[in-house]
Design an enzyme around this catalytic site. Sequence first.
Site, PDB file in Angstrom:
ATOM      1  N   ASP A 135      48.789  39.690  43.864  1.00  0.00           N
ATOM      2  CA  ASP A 135      47.562  39.312  44.549  1.00  0.00           C
ATOM      3  C   ASP A 135      47.685  39.426  46.059  1.00  0.00           C
ATOM      4  OD1 ASP A 135      45.110  38.344  45.182  1.00  0.00           O
ATOM      5  OD2 ASP A 135      45.416  36.334  44.372  1.00  0.00           O
TER       6      ASP A 135
ATOM      7  N   ASP B 162      41.140  44.642  49.561  1.00  0.00           N
ATOM      8  CA  ASP B 162      41.728  43.809  48.512  1.00  0.00           C
ATOM      9  C   ASP B 162      41.983  44.623  47.251  1.00  0.00           C
ATOM     10  OD1 ASP B 162      42.518  41.419  47.122  1.00  0.00           O
ATOM     11  OD2 ASP B 162      40.547  41.405  46.175  1.00  0.00           O
TER      12      ASP B 162
END
Length: 446
Positions: free
Chosen positions: A113, A327
Amino acid sequence: MNTKSSTFLSTFVFLTLLVSCRKTISDHRVENGFTLHLIHRDSPLSPFYNSSITQSNRLINAFHRSFSRASFFKKSSLVTPNTIRSDISPIPGEYIMKLSIGTPPVEIVAIADTGSDLTWTQCEPCVNCFEQSSPLFDSKKSSTYKTAGCDTKECTSIGSSSCVKGNVCEYQMSYGDQSYTIGDLAFDKFTFPSTNSSENVAIPNVAFGCGHHNGGTFNNHTSGIIGLGGGDVSIINQLDKEINGKFSYCLISFPLASPISNVTSHINFGSSAIVSGPDVVSTPLIKKEPSTFYYLNLEGVSIGNKTLKFKSSKVSSGGEEGNIIIDSGTTLTLLPNDFYSSLESTLVDSISATRKEDPSGTFRLCYESKNGTIDAPTIITHFTNADLELSPSSTFAQIEEGLVCLTIVPADEIAIFGNLAQGNFLIGYDLVANKISFKPADCTKY
């Protein structure tokens, strides 16, 4: 000296040299960087994999996860046990990694992540845990495990810690969708299964969360999160001496097609992560709060020969840099509603294909297609000092037979450059030079 003593001495010298040699090899390998598999959640290699899900359902599910992810970025916060909820279902990430913790090493399978700092895994004894496919990590069985004290820099940098158990730093972390993990902050040896070396890379004293109370959306087989964000306690900053703030990845796009192979994406660390060549473009990494997220400055988007200057009444952009987050854990690219409307109307004026409604009501702009493609204009995103021509297959995806839809969607108050748009680029992060570099690439070869 008798024969037995001579043999013992020779054996001792040999073993000493062997240990020294192994250490040198290990140090050299870290200096030259290392590479790990980065497994998409829809890959047959993933614990999330479900062969019965159709291509259309995969993309629609990714759409919903993208908006859950947006709420994660907008509302990331701290919790106390009194505010914990465990009835939310979104998943905050698209790729998973494997590494091992402890001595002897215990493998964990966790969400990789770039929007999180703290690396954590579920641990024994587990008061409240979600289902995972591998055994829980038991700190009592690791000879290199030690809890972090309350005065350690790692404990104070988390900002969500307490000391209810003496001098043991207890962390409390939640995410925008109210998922949470509570446990002991600790140090242990991390072993990375490098794909570009015959041996693994072992690094001692890495701080991580040993979660004893965990819940919310992390109930699908993985054991926790590997934090690749920009904050102090992230893996990237903790391994700064070994990797010098550098990592890169190249994302393959096969999850949107039929999963017919076990090809994986890869993530590189250290010198292996350097992106170079004549076709490389770089843009500044903008430092903002929270430091976890990677902010870029989007100046505009070109549709064919028409350029739209980025502006939004909801996202601060007038003179303030850092208006979009890059992201890897968000599939779609999200743009503020008002700017998206200009982009969509420009595309509609430029495309002659027959427009169709998405039967699921998920996507805003869709077209009829006989072969999974349409004749769409080139889309170029203009970041500061870096123009990226997006792949047609990443901007218009076939969500079902005869129907392709735009994978850029409107969102409220936030802009995210998602992983579909990042496909076909080798993307290098340099947290020392504060820049991100992009190189067009066939990611099946990285």
